[in-house]
Design a protein around this motif. Structure first.
Motif, PDB file in Angstrom:
ATOM      1  N   MET A 139       2.777  47.195  44.907  1.00 45.68           N
ATOM      2  CA  MET A 139       3.149  48.064  43.801  1.00 45.68           C
ATOM      3  C   MET A 139       1.999  48.978  43.372  1.00 45.68           C
ATOM      4  O   MET A 139       2.013  49.535  42.275  1.00 45.68           O
ATOM      5  CB  MET A 139       3.608  47.224  42.605  1.00 45.68           C
ATOM      6  N   GLN A 183       5.145  56.358  41.158  1.00 41.21           N
ATOM      7  CA  GLN A 183       6.600  56.235  41.092  1.00 41.21           C
ATOM      8  C   GLN A 183       7.102  56.550  39.687  1.00 41.21           C
ATOM      9  O   GLN A 183       8.136  57.220  39.516  1.00 41.21           O
ATOM     10  CB  GLN A 183       7.033  54.813  41.461  1.00 41.21           C
ATOM     11  N   HIS A 184       6.350  56.073  38.702  1.00 42.53           N
ATOM     12  CA  HIS A 184       6.755  56.317  37.318  1.00 42.53           C
ATOM     13  C   HIS A 184       6.760  57.813  37.013  1.00 42.53           C
ATOM     14  O   HIS A 184       7.693  58.333  36.390  1.00 42.53           O
ATOM     15  CB  HIS A 184       5.812  55.592  36.362  1.00 42.53           C
ATOM     16  N   ASN A 214       7.207  60.320  38.993  1.00 44.25           N
ATOM     17  CA  ASN A 214       8.284  61.083  39.637  1.00 44.25           C
ATOM     18  C   ASN A 214       9.666  60.471  39.419  1.00 44.25           C
ATOM     19  O   ASN A 214      10.653  60.927  39.996  1.00 44.25           O
ATOM     20  CB  ASN A 214       8.014  61.295  41.134  1.00 44.25           C
ATOM     21  N   THR A 236      10.921  57.399  40.092  1.00 44.98           N
ATOM     22  CA  THR A 236      11.537  56.546  41.115  1.00 44.98           C
ATOM     23  C   THR A 236      11.182  55.069  40.966  1.00 44.98           C
ATOM     24  O   THR A 236      11.543  54.263  41.819  1.00 44.98           O
ATOM     25  CB  THR A 236      11.115  57.014  42.524  1.00 44.98           C
ATOM     26  N   ASP A 237      10.459  54.701  39.909  1.00 47.28           N
ATOM     27  CA  ASP A 237      10.103  53.292  39.748  1.00 47.28           C
ATOM     28  C   ASP A 237      11.354  52.482  39.382  1.00 47.28           C
ATOM     29  O   ASP A 237      12.354  53.043  38.931  1.00 47.28           O
ATOM     30  CB  ASP A 237       9.020  53.135  38.685  1.00 47.28           C
ATOM     31  N   ASN A 253      13.738  52.936  36.356  1.00 42.26           N
ATOM     32  CA  ASN A 253      14.646  54.079  36.297  1.00 42.26           C
ATOM     33  C   ASN A 253      15.972  53.800  37.010  1.00 42.26           C
ATOM     34  O   ASN A 253      16.811  54.699  37.092  1.00 42.26           O
ATOM     35  CB  ASN A 253      13.989  55.316  36.917  1.00 42.26           C
ATOM     36  N   TRP A 254      16.157  52.595  37.530  1.00 42.09           N
ATOM     37  CA  TRP A 254      17.416  52.266  38.187  1.00 42.09           C
ATOM     38  C   TRP A 254      18.575  52.268  37.182  1.00 42.09           C
ATOM     39  O   TRP A 254      19.718  52.505  37.562  1.00 42.09           O
ATOM     40  CB  TRP A 254      17.327  50.903  38.844  1.00 42.09           C
ATOM     41  N   ASP A 298       1.364  51.874  44.015  1.00 41.38           N
ATOM     42  CA  ASP A 298       1.770  53.253  43.701  1.00 41.38           C
ATOM     43  C   ASP A 298       2.749  53.309  42.532  1.00 41.38           C
ATOM     44  O   ASP A 298       3.438  54.313  42.335  1.00 41.38           O
ATOM     45  CB  ASP A 298       2.404  53.906  44.929  1.00 41.38           C
ATOM     46  N   TYR A 299       2.777  52.259  41.699  1.00 43.17           N
ATOM     47  CA  TYR A 299       3.749  52.203  40.606  1.00 43.17           C
ATOM     48  C   TYR A 299       3.657  53.413  39.686  1.00 43.17           C
ATOM     49  O   TYR A 299       4.680  54.005  39.327  1.00 43.17           O
ATOM     50  CB  TYR A 299       3.571  50.919  39.784  1.00 43.17           C
TER      51      TYR A 299
END
Length: 245
Positions: free
Chosen positions: A153, A159-160, A162, A164-165, A168-169, A155-156
């Motif tokens: 993780m 991801q946050h 952009n 995509t973490d 954001n699901w 690159d969390y």
């Protein structure tokens, strides 16, 4: 696509394509003598009925049994109030079920009491909290304890940034944001909501009933029109086209 009408292969395709999943949230609440009690729910469902014609969506059956509150009128008016702590466990179970099915692009949309969405009101807060609980528990079950601290993780935060973490699901949104309400009247059963219903669900409005029990919040409804409502509809559609792009 209506989820209840989808075949399994269509569900698999929607999951693979990250197709947005829309959960309309609403309440059953008194909106004056001239308008249907389902206005808050109809505002959401009818907008996405339109958007579905141009954007690939998965439309879940609406949940109209939120915390209406009895602030506007008592239950004899037709308002059906359900305390948020009663449906929050349901919301968490529903979100968990959607995650287990494979969906990762879930959007719950609410119109009721969203003028102060940042602070929140019982219905949206219950679903927002339920979404977070479902995500934490699902991720821990799927990836194990310590999943966030694992080197996988690293690159969390990217991801946050952009969007995509994993958090954001599932998102919970107001139907109308501040940009829209700055140029279109936001009210309760007044000119704004009545016009919106005239454009989206004219069968839910009977302007002749305005004289039956006029209150301060319905006074401006006399100036409502389908044309004004359509202006609001287009603002809302433009927002959601951009948000789901």
């Amino acid at each position: 696509m209506r989820y209840e009408l989808m075949l399994p292969h269509q569900i698999r395709a929607a999951i693979a394509a990250q197709t947005p999943v829309i959960l309309p949230l609403g309440v059953l609440e008194y909106h004056g003598e001239h308008m249907a009690v389902g206005m808050d729910t109809l505002a959401v469902t009818r907008i996405f009925d339109r958007l579905e014609q141009e954007v690939d969506l998965v439309l879940l059956p609406p949940f109209p049994f939120g915390a209406a509150s009895l602030a506007v009128a008592g239950p004899q008016s037709g308002t059906v109030h359900v305390d948020a702590d009663r449906f929050q466990p349901f919301a968490e179970a529903l979100f968990t079920g959607l995650l287990r099915t494979g969906f990762r692009n879930i959007h719950a949309v609410v119109h009721h009491q969203t003028e102060n969405f940042a602070a929140g009101m019982p219905t949206d807060l219950a679903f927002r909290f339920a979404a977070r609980q479902a995500l934490f528990r699902f991720l821990e079950a799927e990836r194990g304890e310590g999943w966030w601290g694992d080197n996988d993780m690293a690159d969390y935060y990217a991801q946050h940034d952009n969007g995509t973490d994993p958090f954001n699901w599932i998102s919970v949104h107001p139907l109308m944001d501040a940009r829209i309400t700055a140029s279109y009247p936001f009210d309760h059963a007044g000119i704004g909501e009545t016009s919106l219903m005239m454009a989206l669900a004219p069968e839910a409005v009977d302007a002749a009933r305005l004289d039956d029990n006029t209150t301060w919040y319905t006074e401006t409804a006399r100036d409502a029109s389908a044309e004004l409502g359509e202006t609001g509809v287009q603002l809302i559609l433009d927002r959601w086209r951009a948000l789901l792009a």
